[in-house]
Each structure stands twice: as structure tokens, then as C-alpha cells.
Write a protein that holds these residues in place. Sequence first.
Motif, PDB file in Angstrom:
ATOM      1  N   ILE A  45       0.841  -1.197   0.000  1.00  0.00           N
ATOM      2  CA  ILE A  45       0.000   0.000   0.000  1.00  0.00           C
ATOM      3  C   ILE A  45       0.876   1.247   0.000  1.00  0.00           C
ATOM      4  N   ARG A  46       0.330   2.322  -0.548  1.00  0.00           N
ATOM      5  CA  ARG A  46       1.069   3.593  -0.607  1.00  0.00           C
ATOM      6  C   ARG A  46       1.089   4.320   0.730  1.00  0.00           C
ATOM      7  N   ALA A  47       0.040   4.184   1.502  1.00  0.00           N
ATOM      8  CA  ALA A  47      -0.095   4.931   2.755  1.00  0.00           C
ATOM      9  C   ALA A  47       1.038   4.597   3.726  1.00  0.00           C
ATOM     10  N   PRO A  48       1.496   5.614   4.459  1.00  0.00           N
ATOM     11  CA  PRO A  48       2.539   5.368   5.448  1.00  0.00           C
ATOM     12  C   PRO A  48       1.944   4.734   6.714  1.00  0.00           C
ATOM     13  N   PRO A  49       2.780   4.020   7.464  1.00  0.00           N
ATOM     14  CA  PRO A  49       2.287   3.392   8.693  1.00  0.00           C
ATOM     15  C   PRO A  49       2.209   4.398   9.849  1.00  0.00           C
ATOM     16  N   VAL A  50       1.419   5.432   9.659  1.00  0.00           N
ATOM     17  CA  VAL A  50       1.306   6.508  10.646  1.00  0.00           C
ATOM     18  C   VAL A  50      -0.164   6.770  10.946  1.00  0.00           C
ATOM     19  N   GLU A  51      -0.513   6.829  12.214  1.00  0.00           N
ATOM     20  CA  GLU A  51      -1.854   7.204  12.675  1.00  0.00           C
ATOM     21  C   GLU A  51      -2.966   6.379  12.035  1.00  0.00           C
ATOM     22  N   GLY A  52      -2.722   5.100  11.794  1.00  0.00           N
ATOM     23  CA  GLY A  52      -3.758   4.220  11.264  1.00  0.00           C
ATOM     24  C   GLY A  52      -4.032   4.363   9.776  1.00  0.00           C
ATOM     25  N   LYS A  53      -3.258   5.206   9.084  1.00  0.00           N
ATOM     26  CA  LYS A  53      -3.487   5.406   7.646  1.00  0.00           C
ATOM     27  C   LYS A  53      -3.265   4.120   6.854  1.00  0.00           C
ATOM     28  N   ALA A  54      -2.231   3.372   7.204  1.00  0.00           N
ATOM     29  CA  ALA A  54      -1.943   2.132   6.495  1.00  0.00           C
ATOM     30  C   ALA A  54      -3.064   1.115   6.711  1.00  0.00           C
ATOM     31  N   ASN A  55      -3.548   1.007   7.936  1.00  0.00           N
ATOM     32  CA  ASN A  55      -4.613   0.047   8.223  1.00  0.00           C
ATOM     33  C   ASN A  55      -5.888   0.381   7.456  1.00  0.00           C
ATOM     34  N   LYS A  56      -6.217   1.652   7.363  1.00  0.00           N
ATOM     35  CA  LYS A  56      -7.396   2.063   6.594  1.00  0.00           C
ATOM     36  C   LYS A  56      -7.215   1.733   5.112  1.00  0.00           C
ATOM     37  N   ALA A  57      -6.009   1.945   4.607  1.00  0.00           N
ATOM     38  CA  ALA A  57      -5.724   1.648   3.203  1.00  0.00           C
ATOM     39  C   ALA A  57      -5.794   0.142   2.933  1.00  0.00           C
ATOM     40  N   ILE A  58      -5.352  -0.656   3.892  1.00  0.00           N
ATOM     41  CA  ILE A  58      -5.418  -2.113   3.750  1.00  0.00           C
ATOM     42  C   ILE A  58      -6.871  -2.557   3.644  1.00  0.00           C
ATOM     43  N   VAL A  59      -7.708  -2.068   4.552  1.00  0.00           N
ATOM     44  CA  VAL A  59      -9.131  -2.424   4.540  1.00  0.00           C
ATOM     45  C   VAL A  59      -9.761  -2.028   3.208  1.00  0.00           C
ATOM     46  N   ALA A  60      -9.469  -0.832   2.735  1.00  0.00           N
ATOM     47  CA  ALA A  60     -10.037  -0.363   1.468  1.00  0.00           C
ATOM     48  C   ALA A  60      -9.576  -1.218   0.289  1.00  0.00           C
ATOM     49  N   LEU A  61      -8.292  -1.540   0.235  1.00  0.00           N
ATOM     50  CA  LEU A  61      -7.756  -2.323  -0.879  1.00  0.00           C
ATOM     51  C   LEU A  61      -8.293  -3.753  -0.867  1.00  0.00           C
ATOM     52  N   VAL A  62      -8.269  -4.398   0.289  1.00  0.00           N
ATOM     53  CA  VAL A  62      -8.745  -5.779   0.380  1.00  0.00           C
ATOM     54  C   VAL A  62     -10.227  -5.862   0.030  1.00  0.00           C
ATOM     55  N   SER A  63     -11.024  -4.932   0.560  1.00  0.00           N
ATOM     56  CA  SER A  63     -12.462  -4.966   0.275  1.00  0.00           C
ATOM     57  C   SER A  63     -12.727  -4.723  -1.214  1.00  0.00           C
TER      58      SER A  63
END
Length: 104
Positions: A45-63
Motif C-alpha cells: 500500500i502507498r499509505a505510510p504506517p502513521v496514525e492508522g493510515k496504512a490500516n485504513k488503506a489495507i481495509v479499502a484495498l482488500v475490500s
Amino acid sequence: MTSAACAVENGDGCVYCMLDVHAGARREEFPAGVNVWRSAVGCSIRAPPVEGKANKAIVALVSSVLDVPKSSVIIVSGQTSSVKRVCITGIDKDALVKTLDSLL
């Protein structure tokens, strides 16, 4: 080619999938290979692992890739780790493995 089956297991009302996440990548990709040592499917994912941004991007990409609502993808462990356990509802284990293997 290695199957994604090593990273997927049935759970209580969902299917668990282990992800080996690479945050801050140049492009987003899921699945991005299979890490057999970690028994995990790669996820970039492009999002950095800061303030939950990466986790949100993971959820969006997987879904998006699995064509399930974002609310059907929940990170149950590894919120601050590169290895995450994700609970996915709305898809069964066989369909998930078949979809991931077809995209590898």
C-alpha cells in the motif's frame, strides 16, 4: 506458484487471512505474492504506517479486490505490525483462496 491457501483459515463467522504488509510502497497491490515463511499473502500500500493510515488503506484495498464492503474486512491483530490477521465476512474460504490464487 505457491497457493494462498497457507494464509487462509476458517473462523467463527468469517475467514481469517494473514497479510504481510509493505506500507509506503510505490504502488498498491493485493495479493502481492505469498510469503511461505510467514504463511501470509503480500499486500503493498502507498499509505505510510502513521496514525492508522496504512490500516485504513489495507481495509479499502482488500475490500475492493474481494468485492466485499469495507465493514466486512476487520484487522483483528497486528495493528502496529507488518504481519496482520484479517477477518473477512461475506466470502467463504474456498472462494477466497480461488480469488487470491487467480490474481497471483
